[in-house]
Write an enzyme that holds these catalytic residues in place. Structure first.
Site, PDB file in Angstrom:
ATOM      1  N   LYS A   7       2.848  -2.370  30.184  1.00  0.00           N
ATOM      2  CA  LYS A   7       2.317  -3.575  29.287  1.00  0.00           C
ATOM      3  C   LYS A   7       3.203  -4.716  29.738  1.00  0.00           C
ATOM      4  CE  LYS A   7       1.684  -5.077  24.597  1.00  0.00           C
ATOM      5  NZ  LYS A   7       1.615  -4.799  23.132  1.00  0.00           N
ATOM      6  N   ARG A  10       1.997  -6.139  33.038  1.00  0.00           N
ATOM      7  CA  ARG A  10       0.708  -6.725  32.826  1.00  0.00           C
ATOM      8  C   ARG A  10       1.175  -8.099  32.199  1.00  0.00           C
ATOM      9  NH1 ARG A  10      -2.411  -6.753  28.664  1.00  0.00           N
ATOM     10  NH2 ARG A  10      -1.435  -5.250  27.447  1.00  0.00           N
ATOM     11  N   HIS A  12       4.057  -9.962  31.769  1.00  0.00           N
ATOM     12  CA  HIS A  12       5.083 -10.815  32.230  1.00  0.00           C
ATOM     13  C   HIS A  12       5.182 -11.097  33.670  1.00  0.00           C
ATOM     14  CE1 HIS A  12       5.769 -11.534  28.130  1.00  0.00           C
ATOM     15  NE2 HIS A  12       5.903 -10.316  27.760  1.00  0.00           N
ATOM     16  N   LYS A  41      -3.191 -15.293  22.216  1.00  0.00           N
ATOM     17  CA  LYS A  41      -1.474 -14.679  22.093  1.00  0.00           C
ATOM     18  C   LYS A  41      -1.030 -16.108  22.338  1.00  0.00           C
ATOM     19  CE  LYS A  41       2.193 -12.160  23.928  1.00  0.00           C
ATOM     20  NZ  LYS A  41       2.865 -11.441  24.967  1.00  0.00           N
ATOM     21  N   VAL A  43       2.101 -17.454  22.737  1.00  0.00           N
ATOM     22  CA  VAL A  43       3.161 -17.936  23.571  1.00  0.00           C
ATOM     23  C   VAL A  43       3.312 -16.585  24.711  1.00  0.00           C
ATOM     24  CG1 VAL A  43       5.494 -18.767  24.225  1.00  0.00           C
ATOM     25  CG2 VAL A  43       4.320 -19.232  22.159  1.00  0.00           C
ATOM     26  N   ASN A  44       3.299 -16.869  25.817  1.00  0.00           N
ATOM     27  CA  ASN A  44       3.622 -15.945  26.729  1.00  0.00           C
ATOM     28  C   ASN A  44       4.194 -16.315  28.234  1.00  0.00           C
ATOM     29  OD1 ASN A  44       3.161 -12.938  27.469  1.00  0.00           O
ATOM     30  ND2 ASN A  44       2.268 -13.918  29.485  1.00  0.00           N
ATOM     31  N   THR A  45       5.184 -15.729  28.749  1.00  0.00           N
ATOM     32  CA  THR A  45       5.955 -15.923  30.012  1.00  0.00           C
ATOM     33  C   THR A  45       5.596 -15.086  31.144  1.00  0.00           C
ATOM     34  OG1 THR A  45       7.692 -17.031  28.709  1.00  0.00           O
ATOM     35  CG2 THR A  45       8.133 -16.497  31.022  1.00  0.00           C
ATOM     36  N   LYS A  66      16.752 -10.983  20.200  1.00  0.00           N
ATOM     37  CA  LYS A  66      16.618 -12.193  19.013  1.00  0.00           C
ATOM     38  C   LYS A  66      16.616 -11.300  17.703  1.00  0.00           C
ATOM     39  CE  LYS A  66      14.065 -15.694  21.313  1.00  0.00           C
ATOM     40  NZ  LYS A  66      12.737 -16.223  21.958  1.00  0.00           N
ATOM     41  N   ARG A  85       1.585 -21.701  26.673  1.00  0.00           N
ATOM     42  CA  ARG A  85       1.681 -21.958  25.332  1.00  0.00           C
ATOM     43  C   ARG A  85       0.140 -22.471  24.825  1.00  0.00           C
ATOM     44  NH1 ARG A  85       6.100 -22.536  21.742  1.00  0.00           N
ATOM     45  NH2 ARG A  85       7.507 -22.006  23.690  1.00  0.00           N
ATOM     46  N   HIS A 119      10.117  -5.386  26.797  1.00  0.00           N
ATOM     47  CA  HIS A 119       9.970  -6.677  26.079  1.00  0.00           C
ATOM     48  C   HIS A 119      10.417  -7.941  26.606  1.00  0.00           C
ATOM     49  CE1 HIS A 119       9.879  -9.244  22.559  1.00  0.00           C
ATOM     50  NE2 HIS A 119      11.247  -9.380  22.594  1.00  0.00           N
TER      51      HIS A 119
END
Length: 128
Positions: A7, A10, A12, A41, A43-45, A66, A85, A119
């Protein structure tokens, strides 16, 4: 079922890709990587580095996550990344994203026998 490690890849890792000349990069990739299926979603990087380099971060600088957990690691070097974003006028299922590229150090959480990223925690300015 999809493993946490798969995951992460996929969501990141886009080693071959780059958003440099493509303002639509996030709109295309968020759909292609299935992050707009039941919601947009927010926010994603994406990290544009070889998978081995991203996985190697698990053996770099140990930093707090975090959420307070201790299994996060920061890359020693900066990496080519793209932040996606969701835009304020975005309405599911028509998710629309702002594409921003950067060179930053990444922070990932790692687990499992192979100790791989599961993550994406943050991107930060590289520490000197």
């Amino acid at each position: 079922a999809e493993s946490s490690a798969m995951k992460f890849q996929r969501q990141h890792v886009d080693s071959e890709g780059s958003s440099s000349s493509n303002a639509n990069y996030c709109n295309e990739m968020m759909v292609r990587r299935k992050m707009t299926q039941d919601r947009c979603k927010p926010v994603n990087t994406f990290v544009h580095e070889p998978l081995a380099d991203v996985q190697a971060v698990c053996f770099q600088k140990n930093v707090p996550c975090k959420n307070g957990q201790t299994n996060c690691y920061q890359s020693y070097s900066s990496m080519h990344i793209t932040d996606c974003r969701v835009t304020s006028n975005s309405k599911f299922p028509d998710c629309s994203y702002r594409t921003t590229q950067a060179q930053k150090s990444i922070v990932v959480a790692c687990e499992g026998n192979l100790y791989v990223p599961v993550h994406f925690d943050a991107s930060v300015e590289p520490s000197t």
